[in-house]
Design an enzyme around this catalytic site. Structure first.
Site, PDB file in Angstrom:
ATOM      1  N   LYS A  69       0.674  -1.035   0.055  1.00  0.00           N
ATOM      2  CA  LYS A  69      -0.075   0.100   0.000  1.00  0.00           C
ATOM      3  C   LYS A  69       0.909   1.190  -0.226  1.00  0.00           C
ATOM      4  CE  LYS A  69      -1.999   2.531   3.223  1.00  0.00           C
ATOM      5  NZ  LYS A  69      -2.662   2.998   4.447  1.00  0.00           N
TER       6      LYS A  69
ATOM      7  N   ASP B 174      -6.844   0.970   0.728  1.00  0.00           N
ATOM      8  CA  ASP B 174      -6.830   1.155   2.249  1.00  0.00           C
ATOM      9  C   ASP B 174      -8.138   0.767   2.752  1.00  0.00           C
ATOM     10  OD1 ASP B 174      -8.573   3.169   1.358  1.00  0.00           O
ATOM     11  OD2 ASP B 174      -7.719   4.886   2.742  1.00  0.00           O
TER      12      ASP B 174
END
Ligand code: SF4
Length: 261
Positions: free
Chosen positions: A167, A186
């Site tokens: 991420k 997310d």
């Protein structure tokens, strides 16, 4: 079920007016999008139909034109640190902490020689501060010693930095370098992608893989920013503000709070 009233939750007249404007704009955008036919609530007939996906992208782009990362940063290194600090913490909190952190240690070399107690004190309020201090100190050392003081530009290399998972890699490569190698997933991207039936997965890597299959690569970076903003402002976890949502006609989520179709 069809209603035309606007739900207003703000207490001040100014806040209510601003929300009404947002709602009016949202409904105008929603009205220009097709309706995604459903079999029943929570079940769109062809959720991955390219025309539906294109309409979702279209509505998001119109709603959040030119949207950017909410973490304050001046360079790739600052964005890397801010993203590491944002784990289990709000961007607002991170943005309160980073000015003093970068003033004390303005570059990877300076942060590499900082002591852990110094770093811990500066980032304490972001939570998990001991682990995060180790990560940013370790990342600073690796960037200084192996990458000439610059955050690397490939996923393979950036994943070598302590505290950096896919991420964070996607955030830095996408938002700073403009390199689309994946989609940032997310909590907001995960929740909204599932509500919009773009994926059934719950593991971030699998959600990312699904999104990469259906989204054009030149939308990977902006799509995450748009969905994160949408998740914060409209499609909130507990009680989504569907009446103010530009994606409403395209969404058949079973937990919608309002529906026009
Ligand atoms: S659940 Fe509601 S707010 Fe979220 S995308 Fe669907 S219509 Fe929009």
């Amino acid at each position: 079920m069809a209603k035309t009233t606007v739900v207003r939750t703000g207490s001040s007249a100014k806040g209510a007016k601003a929300k009404a404007v947002v709602g009016a704009k949202a409904r105008a955008i929603a009205a220009s999008e097709p309706v995604a036919a459903k079999k029943r609530a929570g079940k769109t007939q062809k959720p991955l139909d390219p025309a539906r996906v294109a309409a979702i992208l279209d509505a998001l782009r119109k709603t959040y034109p030119g949207v950017v990362c909410a973490l304050t940063h001046k360079n790739a290194w600052e964005l890397t640190v801010a993203t590491i600090l944002s784990a289990q913490c709000t961007d607002i909190r991170v943005n309160l902490v980073t000015p003093a952190l970068f003033k004390a240690f303005p570059n990877p070399k300076a942060m590499a020689s900082a002591s852990l107690p110094e770093l811990e004190e500066l980032i304490r309020t972001t939570g998990f501060f001991r682990n995060k201090a180790k990560s940013i100190q370790g990342a600073a050392r690796l960037v200084t010693e192996e990458f000439g003081g610059k955050v690397p530009q490939t996923m393979e290399e950036i994943l070598r930095l302590p505290g950096v998972a896919r991420k964070t890699g996607n955030v830095v490569l996408g938002s700073w370098y403009g390199i689309a190698v994946g989609v940032v997933v997310d909590t907001h991207v995960m929740r909204l992608s599932r509500r919009l039936e773009l994926t059934k997965e719950t593991a971030p890597e699998k959600v990312e893989r699904d999104l990469m299959k259906i989204l054009p690569q030149d939308r990977w970076i902006a799509f995450s920013h748009e969905l994160i903003h949408h998740g914060r402002q409209i499609c909130i976890a507990r009680k989504p503000r569907c009446v103010d949502c530009t994606l409403e006609r395209l969404c058949n989520s079973s937990d919608k709070t309002w529906s026009s179709h």
